[in-house]
Write an enzyme that holds these catalytic residues in place. Structure first.
Site, mmCIF file in Angstrom:
data_model
loop_
_atom_site.group_PDB
_atom_site.id
_atom_site.type_symbol
_atom_site.label_atom_id
_atom_site.label_comp_id
_atom_site.label_asym_id
_atom_site.label_seq_id
_atom_site.Cartn_x
_atom_site.Cartn_y
_atom_site.Cartn_z
ATOM 1 N N TRP A 194 -13.258 9.781 -59.653
ATOM 2 C CA TRP A 194 -12.879 8.758 -60.550
ATOM 3 C C TRP A 194 -12.312 9.408 -61.930
ATOM 4 C CZ3 TRP A 194 -16.380 6.487 -64.676
ATOM 5 C CH2 TRP A 194 -16.004 5.143 -65.155
ATOM 6 N N ASP A 251 -23.669 9.331 -59.306
ATOM 7 C CA ASP A 251 -22.882 8.082 -60.026
ATOM 8 C C ASP A 251 -23.321 7.166 -58.907
ATOM 9 O OD1 ASP A 251 -21.392 6.184 -60.994
ATOM 10 O OD2 ASP A 251 -19.568 7.510 -61.239
ATOM 11 N N LYS A 310 -20.695 -4.082 -60.166
ATOM 12 C CA LYS A 310 -20.266 -4.452 -58.739
ATOM 13 C C LYS A 310 -20.996 -5.308 -57.918
ATOM 14 C CE LYS A 310 -17.176 -1.120 -60.012
ATOM 15 N NZ LYS A 310 -16.308 -0.703 -60.280
#
Ligand code: LMR
Length: 401
Positions: A131, A212, A247
């Site tokens: 990312w 993460d 999310k």
């Protein structure tokens, strides 16, 4: 100085949404930012979240500051979610958890913590690719970023040999950022034996995994997706987890996350956590309340929790269905190519292999927005735009080698 300042480049992900909004093309499609969308292209508030918020509104009696690390009840619920609820405290006394403003906030606190304990210039290792914000976050914290091999483009799978060879050489005390699952951007995840290897190697070499965990529940159930974290804890590894509810609770704009730390024992957990609090105090002083109180309510109420589990299962089912539809749509148009990788990748993203020239053409000619490296948010695809996107990709692949 102000007069001569040049504009900063747009963000490679959030900047796409701005460009997409400004695009007058009526057929434009946003496959850029990683946000869940339903078949109608909406990102609704989850019913479990709505119910929790309604109850909170009635119960709320104060807007006084929260503790620096957030409500202990939030921390407890996060730990239970991540490590499982047993008879003993989830982390057995070695675990401490602080609220953080989203996964990004948690990573930045982790970076500042590493700089506070290890000094500026301390090294953090990132997967190739990762990312893009990882690099920015840790650089902003004053850390040096280095890369380890991860994705093997020719086979669309994990470069296991490269990965292991690099992490075997990481020096003691360095941070290694790993993705718990639904790797962003590739959708290619570490498997169980890889996590076993990571646990043993981090333990033996003394480097610190920073996991993460932004997509728990998007590959398997939340429990299944948390298995790597439970394995690291059981192996006695010192590690950090950046948890995000953006999310899986669809709480994007509420900025709800947590930094979880697992240390060797209670004493070192307390000592390190005291530095986490110092880091937070100078970054944003203390937490915003609403999102974390909402998540706490969802996780602690049996009815809301089972509603949420069903909602996550629905999102997961759509992810799987759209992957199949996308892969089939491309295979039908380009039968000489293998698009099976789209089904195998996990999470929100498909790493399509489209080149920067192809993604630029898709944006300029068709109004189809994805990150320049060919990452597609698959749930940006809906029954209304799938054929349009598949036609455009097929035409572009033929036109631009
Ligand atoms: C993404 O990768 O699209 C998401 O994680 C959203 C973001 O903040 O970049």
């Amino acid at each position: 100085m102000w007069r001569d300042t040049q504009p900063a480049p747009p963000d490679p992900i959030l900047g796409l949404t701005e460009a997409w909004k400004a695009d007058p093309n009526p057929q434009k499609v946003n496959l850029g930012v990683g946000v869940y969308q339903d078949e109608q292209g909406r990102t609704p508030v989850l019913p479990s979240v709505k119910a929790a918020e309604a109850a909170l509104l009635g119960r709320e009696t104060t807007k006084a500051y929260l503790p620096i690390a957030g409500e202990p009840e939030y921390a407890r619920r996060v730990e239970e979610l991540v490590f499982g609820a047993g008879d003993r405290p989830a982390g057995g006394g070695r675990v401490r958890t602080a609220y953080a403003p989203g996964g990004t906030g948690a990573l930045r606190v982790a970076g500042d913590l590493a700089a506070a304990l290890g000094g500026r210039g301390h090294t953090v290792w990132l997967s190739t690719p990762t990312w893009p914000n990882h690099r920015g976050i840790f650089s902003a914290a004053g850390l040096e970023t280095r890369e380890y091999p991860y994705f093997h483009a020719a086979t669309g799978s994990l470069d296991r040999d490269g990965f292991r060879a690099a992490l075997e050489r990481v020096p003691v005390g360095d941070l290694v950022v790993l993705h718990a699952g639904c790797h962003n951007p590739t959708g290619v995840d570490l498997e169980e034996p890889d996590w076993e290897w990571v646990a043993a190697t981090a333990q033996a070499r003394g480097w610190i995994p920073v996991v993460d965990a932004a997509y728990l529940g998007f590959a398997g159930t939340v429990e299944q997706d948390a298995a790597p974290l439970r394995r690291l804890l059981a192996a006695g590894v010192n590690f950090l987890v950046a948890v995000s509810f953006s999310k899986n609770m669809s709480l994007y704009r509420e900025r709800v996350g947590a930094l979880v730390l697992a240390a060797a024992d209670t004493g070192s957990a307390d000592a390190i956590f005291s530095h986490v609090k110092r880091v937070i105090r100078v970054l944003y002083s203390n937490p915003a309340a609403h999102g974390a109180l909402t998540a706490t309510a969802v996780l602690s109420d049996a009815l809301l929790r089972s509603m949420w589990d069903r909602e996550v299962a629905e999102m997961r089912a759509r992810l799987a269905a759209v992957r199949t539809a996308f892969s089939d749509a491309l295979s039908a148009r380009m039968p000489d190519r293998d698009f099976g990788f789209i089904r195998r990748q996990r999470g929100l993203f498909s790493f399509t292999g489209l080149t920067p020239a192809q993604t630029t053409r898709l944006r300029e000619r068709y109004g189809i927005y994805m990150t320049v490296d060919g990452r597609v948010n698959v749930v940006g695809l809906t029954p209304a735009n799938l054929d349009y996107v598949a036609d455009a990709i097929a035409e572009t692949i033929r036109a631009v080698a």
